[in-house]
Design an enzyme around this catalytic site. Structure first.
Site, PDB file in Angstrom:
ATOM      1  N   PRO A  18       0.796  -1.102  -0.008  1.00  0.00           N
ATOM      2  CA  PRO A  18      -0.025   0.032  -0.024  1.00  0.00           C
ATOM      3  C   PRO A  18       0.792   1.301  -0.083  1.00  0.00           C
ATOM      4  O   PRO A  18       0.336   2.265  -0.483  1.00  0.00           O
ATOM      5  CB  PRO A  18      -0.878  -0.311   1.219  1.00  0.00           C
ATOM      6  CG  PRO A  18      -0.252  -1.319   2.180  1.00  0.00           C
ATOM      7  CD  PRO A  18       0.267  -2.253   1.041  1.00  0.00           C
ATOM      8  N   GLU A  41       0.692  -7.197   8.353  1.00  0.00           N
ATOM      9  CA  GLU A  41       1.135  -6.003   8.510  1.00  0.00           C
ATOM     10  C   GLU A  41       2.095  -5.785   7.425  1.00  0.00           C
ATOM     11  O   GLU A  41       2.296  -4.329   7.138  1.00  0.00           O
ATOM     12  CB  GLU A  41       1.768  -5.701   9.810  1.00  0.00           C
ATOM     13  CG  GLU A  41       0.613  -5.940  10.894  1.00  0.00           C
ATOM     14  CD  GLU A  41      -0.847  -5.608  10.489  1.00  0.00           C
ATOM     15  OE1 GLU A  41      -1.133  -4.688  10.202  1.00  0.00           O
ATOM     16  OE2 GLU A  41      -1.590  -6.692  10.534  1.00  0.00           O
ATOM     17  N   ARG A  81      -2.189  -7.686 -21.212  1.00  0.00           N
ATOM     18  CA  ARG A  81      -3.221  -7.090 -22.403  1.00  0.00           C
ATOM     19  C   ARG A  81      -2.014  -6.355 -23.566  1.00  0.00           C
ATOM     20  O   ARG A  81      -2.454  -6.018 -24.509  1.00  0.00           O
ATOM     21  CB  ARG A  81      -4.140  -6.102 -21.950  1.00  0.00           C
ATOM     22  CG  ARG A  81      -5.312  -6.889 -20.926  1.00  0.00           C
ATOM     23  CD  ARG A  81      -6.193  -5.947 -20.519  1.00  0.00           C
ATOM     24  NE  ARG A  81      -6.589  -4.772 -21.413  1.00  0.00           N
ATOM     25  CZ  ARG A  81      -7.650  -5.133 -22.372  1.00  0.00           C
ATOM     26  NH1 ARG A  81      -8.146  -5.982 -22.162  1.00  0.00           N
ATOM     27  NH2 ARG A  81      -7.870  -4.173 -23.100  1.00  0.00           N
ATOM     28  N   ASP A 114      -6.389   2.242 -29.031  1.00  0.00           N
ATOM     29  CA  ASP A 114      -6.180   3.431 -29.504  1.00  0.00           C
ATOM     30  C   ASP A 114      -7.025   4.676 -28.911  1.00  0.00           C
ATOM     31  O   ASP A 114      -6.338   5.479 -28.544  1.00  0.00           O
ATOM     32  CB  ASP A 114      -6.238   3.335 -31.156  1.00  0.00           C
ATOM     33  CG  ASP A 114      -5.504   2.525 -31.879  1.00  0.00           C
ATOM     34  OD1 ASP A 114      -5.849   2.375 -32.907  1.00  0.00           O
ATOM     35  OD2 ASP A 114      -4.539   2.101 -31.121  1.00  0.00           O
TER      36      ASP A 114
HETATM   37  C1  9D3 Z   1      -3.575  -2.984   9.184  1.00  0.00           C
HETATM   38  C2  9D3 Z   1      -2.062  -2.455   8.533  1.00  0.00           C
HETATM   39  N1  9D3 Z   1      -2.533  -1.024   7.959  1.00  0.00           N
HETATM   40  C3  9D3 Z   1      -2.494  -0.023   8.401  1.00  0.00           C
HETATM   41  C4  9D3 Z   1      -3.489   0.825   7.680  1.00  0.00           C
HETATM   42  C5  9D3 Z   1      -1.360  -1.490   6.810  1.00  0.00           C
HETATM   43  C6  9D3 Z   1      -1.657  -2.166   5.659  1.00  0.00           C
HETATM   44  C7  9D3 Z   1      -0.825  -3.139   5.418  1.00  0.00           C
HETATM   45  C8  9D3 Z   1      -1.100  -4.394   4.568  1.00  0.00           C
HETATM   46  C9  9D3 Z   1      -2.865  -2.077   4.952  1.00  0.00           C
HETATM   47  C10 9D3 Z   1      -2.988  -3.098   3.838  1.00  0.00           C
HETATM   48  C11 9D3 Z   1      -2.143  -4.239   3.639  1.00  0.00           C
HETATM   49  C12 9D3 Z   1      -2.333  -5.370   2.663  1.00  0.00           C
HETATM   50  N2  9D3 Z   1      -2.461  -4.593   1.436  1.00  0.00           N
HETATM   51  C13 9D3 Z   1      -1.665  -4.659   0.323  1.00  0.00           C
HETATM   52  O1  9D3 Z   1      -0.778  -5.797   0.742  1.00  0.00           O
HETATM   53  C14 9D3 Z   1      -1.536  -4.206  -0.797  1.00  0.00           C
HETATM   54  C15 9D3 Z   1      -2.441  -3.006  -1.171  1.00  0.00           C
HETATM   55  C16 9D3 Z   1      -3.415  -2.308  -0.531  1.00  0.00           C
HETATM   56  O2  9D3 Z   1      -4.091  -2.776   0.601  1.00  0.00           O
HETATM   57  N3  9D3 Z   1      -4.172  -1.136  -1.413  1.00  0.00           N
HETATM   58  C17 9D3 Z   1      -3.933  -1.038  -2.609  1.00  0.00           C
HETATM   59  N4  9D3 Z   1      -2.648  -1.493  -3.127  1.00  0.00           N
HETATM   60  C18 9D3 Z   1      -2.047  -2.708  -2.464  1.00  0.00           C
HETATM   61  S1  9D3 Z   1      -0.734  -3.379  -3.194  1.00  0.00           S
HETATM   62  C19 9D3 Z   1      -0.763  -4.298  -1.598  1.00  0.00           C
END
Ligand code: 9D3
Length: 248
Positions: free
Chosen positions: A86, A113, A151, A166
């Site tokens: 994230p 986490e 794709r 396109d």
């Molecule tokens: C509970 C922990 N979170 C605090 C707000 C942090 C967190 C860690 C891991 C939140 C989500 C995740 C799991 N998400 C992903 O691994 C992830 C993700 C996402 O949650 N949103 C957008 N793109 C991605 S890419 C990987």
């Protein structure tokens, strides 16, 4: 191109990657995709992949050894190792275009986490996020990246879909689409589409594509490259004109 996906939950990505355009691209040899269970790279009787964080606090962290072993086992020369996270750079169509030019991408799915920071720092080339919402792990994000990249590979799409690309490549939203019947309930198809006048239809579609973009995604108009007529239409929208006033 080759894509390796490393995950604790291979079942969440296996089925989608066997269907539709990605599934067909794999069958045709356009892309080689392999899914790896992180647990297979964990040692010991219990094959532990995660542990609580040093320093305390909640949750679990993916241990470095299984991730390092998995990455090491799949990595080839010229590979880019990408952690779905994230906190990563936002994945866009432009990023998909960059990745589609690489010979090998390794997608590492985080869970819980997150992953041990030493993996990020020393074994990962880049981190990507698909947007600002909370998922349970990187698996869905890895699917998004895999589908968007596949794709773009030569041979993945038929001719019909290549033309569709396109209009998206122009940076505008699509015009509305209609199919049979001509009247559904009491809602008719715009008569121009039944006229058989292909030049008029093409012009109507460009106008509607611009109108839709102006209404919903005006930010896209900043960078779109418009013909003089299209620029005139945008100016007219900005003066309060509706598309029905701008076309015969
Ligand atoms: C509970 C922990 N979170 C605090 C707000 C942090 C967190 C860690 C891991 C939140 C989500 C995740 C799991 N998400 C992903 O691994 C992830 C993700 C996402 O949650 N949103 C957008 N793109 C991605 S890419 C990987």
């Amino acid at each position: 191109m080759r894509i390796d996906i490393i995950t604790l939950f291979p079942g969440t990505v296996d089925a989608p990657l066997g269907e539709s355009i990605v599934g067909r691209a794999r069958q045709r040899g356009v892309v080689e995709i392999a899914v790896h269970n992180l647990r297979d790279f964990a040692e010991g009787r219990h094959q532990v992949t995660d542990e609580p964080p040093f320093g305390g606090g909640g949750g679990m962290i993916l241990k470095p050894e299984p991730l390092a072993a998995a990455i090491g086992a799949v990595r080839r020369a010229g590979a880019r190792v990408i952690l779905l996270d994230p906190a990563g750079r936002r994945f866009t169509q432009a990023v998909a275009g960059e990745l589609a030019r690489l010979p090998h991408v390794i997608l590492v799915c985080g869970r819980y986490e997150g992953v041990d920071e030493r993996v990020r720092q020393h074994l990962v080339d880049e981190e990507l996020s698909i947007g600002d919402y909370v998922l349970s792990g990187g698996e869905v994000a890895a699917l998004v990246v895999t589908e968007a990249v596949t794709r773009l590979l030569p041979g993945a799409l038929g001719d019909e879909a290549a033309a569709e690309r396109d209009s998206f490549a122009r940076g505008l939203l699509e015009h509305p689409h209609y199919t049979r019947p001509e009247i559904f309930r009491d809602w008719p198809v715009p008569p121009v589409l039944l006229s058989g006048d292909h030049a008029r239809i093409a012009r109507w579609r460009r106008l509607m594509s611009l109108w839709r973009t102006w209404q919903r995604r005006p930010d896209l108009l900043e960078t779109a490259d418009l013909s003089p007529e299209e620029q005139k239409w945008v100016d007219a929208f900005n003066q309060g004109q509706a598309p029905s006033n701008l076309i015969a």
